[in-house]
Design a protein around this motif. Structure first.
Motif, PDB file in Angstrom:
ATOM      1  N   GLU A  47       0.829  -1.071   0.171  1.00  0.00           N
ATOM      2  CA  GLU A  47       0.025   0.004   0.150  1.00  0.00           C
ATOM      3  C   GLU A  47       0.881   1.104   0.062  1.00  0.00           C
ATOM      4  O   GLU A  47       2.100   1.244   0.218  1.00  0.00           O
ATOM      5  CB  GLU A  47      -0.869  -0.080   1.279  1.00  0.00           C
ATOM      6  CG  GLU A  47      -1.833  -1.327   1.489  1.00  0.00           C
ATOM      7  CD  GLU A  47      -2.735  -1.042   2.720  1.00  0.00           C
ATOM      8  OE1 GLU A  47      -2.566  -0.003   3.178  1.00  0.00           O
ATOM      9  OE2 GLU A  47      -3.309  -2.215   2.926  1.00  0.00           O
ATOM     10  N   ARG A 106      -6.027  -8.475   5.085  1.00  0.00           N
ATOM     11  CA  ARG A 106      -5.380  -8.140   3.706  1.00  0.00           C
ATOM     12  C   ARG A 106      -4.121  -8.981   3.424  1.00  0.00           C
ATOM     13  O   ARG A 106      -3.610  -9.170   4.307  1.00  0.00           O
ATOM     14  CB  ARG A 106      -5.141  -6.684   3.651  1.00  0.00           C
ATOM     15  CG  ARG A 106      -6.452  -5.678   3.909  1.00  0.00           C
ATOM     16  CD  ARG A 106      -6.052  -4.162   3.731  1.00  0.00           C
ATOM     17  NE  ARG A 106      -7.097  -3.420   4.324  1.00  0.00           N
ATOM     18  CZ  ARG A 106      -6.803  -2.243   4.412  1.00  0.00           C
ATOM     19  NH1 ARG A 106      -5.662  -1.645   4.126  1.00  0.00           N
ATOM     20  NH2 ARG A 106      -7.910  -1.153   4.900  1.00  0.00           N
ATOM     21  N   SER A 158       1.204  -3.364   4.828  1.00  0.00           N
ATOM     22  CA  SER A 158       0.719  -1.757   4.606  1.00  0.00           C
ATOM     23  C   SER A 158       1.778  -0.879   4.933  1.00  0.00           C
ATOM     24  O   SER A 158       1.520  -0.009   4.021  1.00  0.00           O
ATOM     25  CB  SER A 158      -0.459  -1.685   5.680  1.00  0.00           C
ATOM     26  OG  SER A 158      -1.399  -2.686   5.431  1.00  0.00           O
TER      27      SER A 158
END
Length: 423
Positions: free
Chosen positions: A157, A198, A202
């Motif tokens: 991300e 997820r 991240s």
């Protein structure tokens, strides 16, 4: 925090277990032990076959107590601290042994940092196993890898400040798993964040480029406004507060000594800070100003935790004691609780506040009923270094990670609603 690694301390204290003369090949691959197989402790909860050994369990326990070397930064601190301790009533049953999972192998990177086990439900547990963050289900007796940190990790991300190049071969020294998030701190100042639901990582961040960069503890919490944050304590004296949604550093407090642990009050307004100093600090979490000093420990502290009432909290020290404090009067500890073997390196309260558990460096976990002024105690004993302890959020389970060359495992205990409720 000491700069020498756990392998040196562990090897010295594990010599006792090696002298048992047991068939370690069989011990290491023995089956899980259940409560049905260990009624009234006739059989060992770790699956150790004492009838095949030249020493009894009681004799080996006595030998461990006599020979174990508690690491101290201040010489003789453990002996000196004993005079202030509460004389508790042992023998209570708050949590009953349920199962010992031998196929789970918890590990510790540094012998002083042992908050590496986190329960997110009464059967889901997250822990460190070598370079892997592992999830274990006690329902299915199976595990899966959440994140492999032995190779190269890069963020999937985009967040401001995130290191797009990521990290290689991260040695995880601290861990927190809560509210669907995983935060891992590294031995060289690395910080890695991941959502449990997820794929990928991240956020990657380096706390400091200083040589003394060990990330000593991570604490996921809600701030005074109710936003999800995480607090990171480091050997460079820093206490850093990050917003969990944006991963932005919102506060950075600095202490003149290495910070080994910090924890935030339930309302998010106060912060306990302990480290390589005899005195701990109670700090205003908004501005970092000292509200009070915690005076009484005789060595360096490595653990802290808040009671859900927000009025009391506890600190754990290498002087073999846990001190309980009241924010309304910090001049004297509410209670001083004594360990048997070594430093108090992890402390946890149940979410209902009825029980507090403190883990020594090895062999002993103590559970206290807070409603009795910490007078009623359950003592859980076994053999091995403790990698972490964690109550489940619903208070029904307690998990203990054991790091040992021969007896390494994950232990599960269930809340005793019959015997425990009558105490």
């Amino acid at each position: 925090m000491s700069e020498y690694h756990s392998e040196e301390a562990e090897a010295e204290n594990m010599e006792d277990n090696d002298t048992l003369g047991a068939d370690f090949e069989n011990l290491m691959y023995s089956a899980d032990t259940t409560a049905d197989q260990a009624p009234n402790r006739k059989d060992d909860i770790q699956g150790i076959s004492w009838d095949k050994l030249s020493v009894t369990r009681e004799e080996h326990t006595k030998s461990r107590l006599q020979s174990y070397r508690n690491y101290e930064n201040i010489p003789n601190s453990g002996e000196a601290a004993g005079k202030d301790c509460l004389k508790t009533e042992k023998g209570s049953s708050f949590y009953m042994f349920k199962k010992n999972f031998r196929s789970v192998k918890p590990t510790i990177l540094h012998f002083q940092l042992t908050e590496l086990v986190w329960a997110t439900s009464n059967h889901d547990v997250y822990l460190m196993s070598n370079h892997s963050i592992t999830h274990w289900s006690s329902l299915t007796s199976s595990g899966d890898e959440v994140l492999d940190l032995a190779g190269h990790v890069t963020p999937s991300e985009e967040h401001p400040g995130s290191l797009l190049e990521g990290f290689s071969k991260t040695q995880v020294s601290s861990l927190a798993v809560k509210d669907g998030m995983v935060v891992a701190g590294g031995f060289s100042g690395e910080l890695i964040c991941k959502h449990l639901d997820r794929p990928g990582v991240s956020f990657c961040y380096r706390l400091t480029c200083e040589e003394n960069a060990i990330t000593n503890s991570v604490n996921i919490h809600k701030n005074s406004s109710g936003a999800l944050h995480f607090m990171v304590s480091s050997n460079d004296g820093g206490v850093r507060n990050f917003d969990m949604e944006t991963y932005q550093l919102v506060q950075h407090f600095h202490c003149p000594w290495p910070v080994n642990h910090s924890s935030v009050s339930p309302d998010g307004k106060l912060l306990t800070i302990v480290g390589d100093d005899l005195d701990g600090l109670l700090v205003d979490s908004n501005n970092g100003e000292t509200v009070g000093k915690l005076t009484g420990h005789l060595d360096y502290s490595f653990a802290s935790a808040w009671h859900p009432d927000g009025l009391t909290f506890a600190t754990g020290n290498q002087d073999k004691t846990c001190r309980v404090w009241d924010v309304r009067n910090l001049s004297k500890s509410v209670a001083v609780l004594k360990g048997n073997l070594g430093a108090i390196r992890s402390i946890k309260f149940t979410s209902d506040g009825q029980y507090m558990a403190m883990a020594e460096a090895a062999d002993f976990v103590h559970i206290y009923n807070t409603d009795t002024g910490y007078m009623k105690e359950q003592e859980i004993d076994f053999f091995g270094e403790i990698s972490g302890i964690s109550f489940s959020p619903d208070t029904e389970s307690l998990f203990i990670g054991i790091w040992d060359r021969s007896y390494g495992s994950l232990m599960e205990f269930a809340r005793d609603r019959v015997s425990g409720s009558s105490v």
